[in-house]
Write a protein that holds these residues in place. Structure first.
Motif, PDB file in Angstrom:
ATOM      1  N   LEU A 162       3.143  -9.689 -21.759  1.00 28.47           N
ATOM      2  CA  LEU A 162       4.572 -10.009 -21.784  1.00 28.47           C
ATOM      3  C   LEU A 162       4.787 -11.463 -21.355  1.00 28.47           C
ATOM      4  CD1 LEU A 162       6.188  -6.779 -20.248  1.00 28.47           C
ATOM      5  CD2 LEU A 162       6.397  -7.594 -22.622  1.00 28.47           C
ATOM      6  N   ALA A 163       4.044 -11.905 -20.338  1.00 28.55           N
ATOM      7  CA  ALA A 163       4.152 -13.297 -19.889  1.00 28.55           C
ATOM      8  C   ALA A 163       3.769 -14.259 -21.008  1.00 28.55           C
ATOM      9  CB  ALA A 163       3.238 -13.516 -18.676  1.00 28.55           C
ATOM     10  N   LEU A 164       2.672 -13.941 -21.678  1.00 31.50           N
ATOM     11  CA  LEU A 164       2.199 -14.805 -22.760  1.00 31.50           C
ATOM     12  C   LEU A 164       3.239 -14.887 -23.875  1.00 31.50           C
ATOM     13  CD1 LEU A 164      -0.438 -16.343 -23.374  1.00 31.50           C
ATOM     14  CD2 LEU A 164      -1.214 -14.318 -24.631  1.00 31.50           C
ATOM     15  N   ASP A 165       3.795 -13.746 -24.246  1.00 31.70           N
ATOM     16  CA  ASP A 165       4.823 -13.735 -25.298  1.00 31.70           C
ATOM     17  C   ASP A 165       6.052 -14.526 -24.872  1.00 31.70           C
ATOM     18  OD1 ASP A 165       3.137 -12.212 -26.794  1.00 31.70           O
ATOM     19  OD2 ASP A 165       4.366 -10.390 -26.787  1.00 31.70           O
ATOM     20  N   ALA A 166       6.429 -14.423 -23.593  1.00 29.49           N
ATOM     21  CA  ALA A 166       7.601 -15.156 -23.101  1.00 29.49           C
ATOM     22  C   ALA A 166       7.322 -16.658 -23.088  1.00 29.49           C
ATOM     23  CB  ALA A 166       7.966 -14.664 -21.702  1.00 29.49           C
ATOM     24  N   LEU A 167       6.136 -17.038 -22.649  1.00 31.31           N
ATOM     25  CA  LEU A 167       5.786 -18.462 -22.599  1.00 31.31           C
ATOM     26  C   LEU A 167       5.722 -19.056 -23.999  1.00 31.31           C
ATOM     27  CD1 LEU A 167       3.102 -18.355 -19.775  1.00 31.31           C
ATOM     28  CD2 LEU A 167       5.335 -19.490 -19.659  1.00 31.31           C
ATOM     29  N   ARG A 168       5.360 -18.227 -24.973  1.00 28.17           N
ATOM     30  CA  ARG A 168       5.317 -18.677 -26.370  1.00 28.17           C
ATOM     31  C   ARG A 168       6.687 -18.619 -27.028  1.00 28.17           C
ATOM     32  NH1 ARG A 168      -0.006 -15.175 -28.188  1.00 28.17           N
ATOM     33  NH2 ARG A 168      -1.617 -16.723 -27.707  1.00 28.17           N
ATOM     34  N   GLY A 169       7.695 -18.121 -26.297  1.00 30.31           N
ATOM     35  CA  GLY A 169       9.036 -18.039 -26.846  1.00 30.31           C
ATOM     36  C   GLY A 169       9.232 -16.874 -27.796  1.00 30.31           C
ATOM     37  N   ARG A 199      13.952  -4.342 -12.203  1.00 29.72           N
ATOM     38  CA  ARG A 199      14.926  -5.075 -11.381  1.00 29.72           C
ATOM     39  C   ARG A 199      15.144  -6.477 -11.909  1.00 29.72           C
ATOM     40  NH1 ARG A 199      12.706  -2.819  -6.683  1.00 29.72           N
ATOM     41  NH2 ARG A 199      11.445  -4.668  -6.328  1.00 29.72           N
ATOM     42  N   ALA A 200      14.063  -7.080 -12.425  1.00 31.37           N
ATOM     43  CA  ALA A 200      14.172  -8.460 -12.912  1.00 31.37           C
ATOM     44  C   ALA A 200      14.807  -8.522 -14.292  1.00 31.37           C
ATOM     45  CB  ALA A 200      12.792  -9.112 -12.931  1.00 31.37           C
ATOM     46  N   GLY A 201      15.225  -7.381 -14.807  1.00 29.78           N
ATOM     47  CA  GLY A 201      15.981  -7.385 -16.049  1.00 29.78           C
ATOM     48  C   GLY A 201      15.131  -7.321 -17.301  1.00 29.78           C
ATOM     49  N   GLY A 202      13.974  -6.714 -17.206  1.00 30.67           N
ATOM     50  CA  GLY A 202      13.080  -6.639 -18.363  1.00 30.67           C
ATOM     51  C   GLY A 202      13.460  -5.489 -19.286  1.00 30.67           C
ATOM     52  N   GLY A 203      14.549  -5.627 -20.036  1.00 33.89           N
ATOM     53  CA  GLY A 203      14.991  -4.562 -20.923  1.00 33.89           C
ATOM     54  C   GLY A 203      14.305  -4.641 -22.275  1.00 33.89           C
ATOM     55  N   PHE A 204      13.006  -4.467 -22.294  1.00 33.53           N
ATOM     56  CA  PHE A 204      12.268  -4.620 -23.543  1.00 33.53           C
ATOM     57  C   PHE A 204      12.209  -3.298 -24.294  1.00 33.53           C
ATOM     58  CE2 PHE A 204      10.292  -7.776 -20.613  1.00 33.53           C
ATOM     59  CZ  PHE A 204      10.787  -8.901 -21.247  1.00 33.53           C
ATOM     60  N   ASP A 205      12.096  -3.374 -25.622  1.00 33.10           N
ATOM     61  CA  ASP A 205      12.024  -2.131 -26.386  1.00 33.10           C
ATOM     62  C   ASP A 205      10.654  -1.478 -26.212  1.00 33.10           C
ATOM     63  OD1 ASP A 205      11.335  -4.138 -29.007  1.00 33.10           O
ATOM     64  OD2 ASP A 205      10.237  -2.231 -28.916  1.00 33.10           O
ATOM     65  N   ARG A 206      10.630  -0.177 -26.372  1.00 36.24           N
ATOM     66  CA  ARG A 206       9.446   0.600 -26.026  1.00 36.24           C
ATOM     67  C   ARG A 206       8.246   0.265 -26.918  1.00 36.24           C
ATOM     68  NH1 ARG A 206       8.145   4.662 -22.643  1.00 36.24           N
ATOM     69  NH2 ARG A 206       6.384   5.953 -23.314  1.00 36.24           N
ATOM     70  N   GLY A 207       8.508  -0.110 -28.154  1.00 37.95           N
ATOM     71  CA  GLY A 207       7.392  -0.473 -29.047  1.00 37.95           C
ATOM     72  C   GLY A 207       6.648  -1.682 -28.513  1.00 37.95           C
ATOM     73  N   LEU A 208       7.394  -2.677 -28.042  1.00 38.71           N
ATOM     74  CA  LEU A 208       6.765  -3.863 -27.461  1.00 38.71           C
ATOM     75  C   LEU A 208       5.969  -3.496 -26.211  1.00 38.71           C
ATOM     76  CD1 LEU A 208       6.502  -7.022 -27.194  1.00 38.71           C
ATOM     77  CD2 LEU A 208       8.520  -6.878 -25.713  1.00 38.71           C
ATOM     78  N   LEU A 209       6.586  -2.703 -25.348  1.00 37.80           N
ATOM     79  CA  LEU A 209       5.901  -2.312 -24.108  1.00 37.80           C
ATOM     80  C   LEU A 209       4.614  -1.550 -24.421  1.00 37.80           C
ATOM     81  CD1 LEU A 209       8.931  -1.208 -21.887  1.00 37.80           C
ATOM     82  CD2 LEU A 209       7.645  -3.368 -21.797  1.00 37.80           C
ATOM     83  N   MET A 210       4.683  -0.681 -25.430  1.00 37.80           N
ATOM     84  CA  MET A 210       3.517   0.117 -25.798  1.00 37.80           C
ATOM     85  C   MET A 210       2.383  -0.787 -26.279  1.00 37.80           C
ATOM     86  SD  MET A 210       3.410   3.404 -28.365  1.00 37.80           S
ATOM     87  CE  MET A 210       4.343   4.443 -27.227  1.00 37.80           C
ATOM     88  N   ARG A 211       2.730  -1.732 -27.138  1.00 37.59           N
ATOM     89  CA  ARG A 211       1.678  -2.625 -27.637  1.00 37.59           C
ATOM     90  C   ARG A 211       1.084  -3.469 -26.507  1.00 37.59           C
ATOM     91  NH1 ARG A 211       5.486  -3.330 -31.663  1.00 37.59           N
ATOM     92  NH2 ARG A 211       5.978  -5.442 -30.957  1.00 37.59           N
ATOM     93  N   CYS A 212       1.944  -3.948 -25.620  1.00 37.61           N
ATOM     94  CA  CYS A 212       1.441  -4.766 -24.506  1.00 37.61           C
ATOM     95  C   CYS A 212       0.565  -3.938 -23.570  1.00 37.61           C
ATOM     96  CB  CYS A 212       2.600  -5.380 -23.723  1.00 37.61           C
ATOM     97  SG  CYS A 212       3.413  -6.704 -24.642  1.00 37.61           S
ATOM     98  N   ALA A 213       0.975  -2.698 -23.281  1.00 38.38           N
ATOM     99  CA  ALA A 213       0.203  -1.860 -22.362  1.00 38.38           C
ATOM    100  C   ALA A 213      -1.147  -1.484 -22.957  1.00 38.38           C
ATOM    101  CB  ALA A 213       1.000  -0.603 -22.013  1.00 38.38           C
ATOM    102  N   LEU A 230      12.278 -13.209 -14.090  1.00 32.75           N
ATOM    103  CA  LEU A 230      11.319 -12.316 -14.739  1.00 32.75           C
ATOM    104  C   LEU A 230      10.065 -13.089 -15.137  1.00 32.75           C
ATOM    105  CD1 LEU A 230      10.519  -9.614 -15.899  1.00 32.75           C
ATOM    106  CD2 LEU A 230      11.841 -10.133 -17.957  1.00 32.75           C
ATOM    107  N   LEU A 231      10.256 -14.298 -15.645  1.00 32.55           N
ATOM    108  CA  LEU A 231       9.105 -15.081 -16.073  1.00 32.55           C
ATOM    109  C   LEU A 231       8.189 -15.384 -14.891  1.00 32.55           C
ATOM    110  CD1 LEU A 231       7.751 -16.373 -18.472  1.00 32.55           C
ATOM    111  CD2 LEU A 231       9.053 -18.457 -18.043  1.00 32.55           C
TER     112      LEU A 231
END
Lengths: 325, 325
Positions: free
Chosen positions: A161-168, A245-259, A176-177
């Protein structure tokens, strides 16, 4: 003495445990009687393993952490390491930060810098780490047996998730970052857990390239298959309270792929006989590490992904390799 | 499996001596009872340690040779090594040649590739080598005592002549260049001699940055001085029959600078009590290595250069450091 000899002074410290430290042609190491030496090398390159603007102290930390994670996966206790470093130029501020981050993690694990090399060249960090493990007791990839549970330490996916955020590619606010970046840049190798799993886990590997991809190395080395409940690993990531808490409202598909296929996690995935569940839980508690069962080993080769209802999901994730690259 | 995993196959071989070879998180090493493990790391970078057009097989040889030379200087017997390799791209011809040169030298010394890492990046070769040496018997830089003889293995200077010729700073015809380049690109580490010097030499170092510069590390580590007859080392180079036959009519000043401060020689310079002269000669004969006395250790700090008449020469060589850079 040239400037590239001088920079070695940022790293020179009196040798303690090893018979001979930095400064002779070779360092000398002597594992205690009945112990084997576990050895691992990793090379980190700018642009591939870290961003050019990474904090030098974080880079120093991570360069050693990824190597210590290999020791953790073997159940070894860190002893010492060598550092070979190519730098484009001698930059005192960079060296100060890098050595501080590196040596702070080394000290935290009693892992002594015993030798190395410095040269001018494109930035490249090569660390070789040494640990000791009771003879013939190292955790290997090849020991998983049908019926074993599959366990995961901590949770995976935050570094990706950090890598994706840093890449925009995804949005994350500053708070959160900062949280995510900490996981990407300052991973904590699971050394205490790894040492407690010696004699308890039947196989182990650390997660550097993605949970499912690295776990599949256990399957091929052990010549077995497995069933993995992909909701468990995803729930671990989605349920991270600091993330929420930091507001990471990501969709479940993204979370699944990252995990499942994020990478850079430096968690341990390991197997153990179901009779050892209490012992594995105790090893986790003793080492302050969450451990979670995510599946089970089966005789039939291949990796079967199921959701929490037990329904097969393989068709829906055709390209983890692609995603992980 | 990505292409950078595939290239590891060029180097994969069944593990023999070590309990576990390439393919798990860590390699496992177990020195025999009463032995210590000697460890050394070197990093080679294009443009600094080798020319871009070097034969890949020669580069593979040299990358391991410079590490084995550190083991030789400690008197250690090679056991194993790890290889971390950054490559700009996967080039099958290059990998074939590099691995062939590397593994041929490794096999010649029973030194097993037990692990490593491959990644994409500017060409960088980092090898960490492991040897064993009887506990507390490793040759160190710190053991030279006043009155000891100073010895040199082989002869120094040919690698530097090769470098000067390749840079166009001196003229060498094809036959001579081939001869010299062999010494630059395929150094033979003095392992057999080094092992025979255990218990015999009082200190040792390998010559990688120039004879006098590296020897001075023995002086500082041992807190002694020395007198060196610079004609002896120069005569060894000038008297090289293959060099003479190939038409190397170089002036003596050049030969002297190359012999004393050339670098890339991978010979051993070592000290021993004068009572051990016959034993040192025998160690040289047993290992098929010429050994020559080039001076003696003195209590007075500093390095005194004399010619064969005993006249002091320091003033005439003000800038070996400069030349060596």
């Amino acid at each position: 003495m040239g400037e590239f000899d001088l920079i070695a002074r940022y790293f020179a410290r009196p040798a303690r445990r090893s018979p001979l430290g930095v400064g002779d042609d070779c360092a000398l190491l002597a594992p205690r009687p009945g112990m084997q030496l576990a050895v691992s090398s990793d090379m980190l390159v700018e642009g591939r393993h870290f961003f050019p603007d990474v904090y030098p102290a974080h880079l120093g930390h991570k360069a050693l952490a990824v190597n210590l994670s290999d020791l953790a996966a073997c159940g070894a206790r860190p002893l010492a390491f060598t550092l070979a470093l190519a730098l484009p130029r001698v930059d005192a501020v960079w060296l100060e930060g890098f050595s501080q981050g590196l040596l702070a993690l080394a000290d935290a694990h009693g892992c002594e810098l015993v030798g190395g090399d410095t040269t001018q060249g494109p930035l490249n960090i090569c660390i070789t780490v040494f640990g000791e493990v009771p003879a013939s007791a190292a955790l290997l990839r090849s020991g998983a047996r049908p019926g074993d549970d599959v366990w995961l330490s901590g949770r995976t996916g935050q570094a990706r998730l950090a890598l994706d955020a840093l890449r925009g590619q995804i949005h994350a606010d500053d708070a959160l970052l900062t949280l995510l970046r900490q996981r990407l840049e300052r991973p904590m190798p699971r050394l205490a857990l790894g040492q407690r799993l010696v004699g308890l886990a039947s196989s182990a590997i650390d997660v550097s390239d993605g949970l499912l991809g690295d776990f599949s190395h256990i399957l091929s080395a052990s010549r077995v298959g497995a069933r993995i409940d992909i909701d468990v690993a995803t729930d671990l990531l989605a349920g991270c309270q600091r993330l929420q808490r930091a507001g990471g409202g990501f969709d479940r598909g993204l979370l699944m792929r990252c995990a499942l296929a994020g990478g850079d996690d430096y968690e341990l995935v390991f197997t153990a006989h179901p009779d050892r569940r209490d012992a594995v839980e105790a090893a986790g508690a003793d080492s302050g590490t969450r451990v979670t069962r995510i599946g089970s080993i089966e005789a039939q080769p291949g990796l079967r992904l199921v959701d929490r209802t037990g329904a097969a999901l393989n068709g829906r994730f055709p390209s983890f390799d692609h995603f992980a690259s």
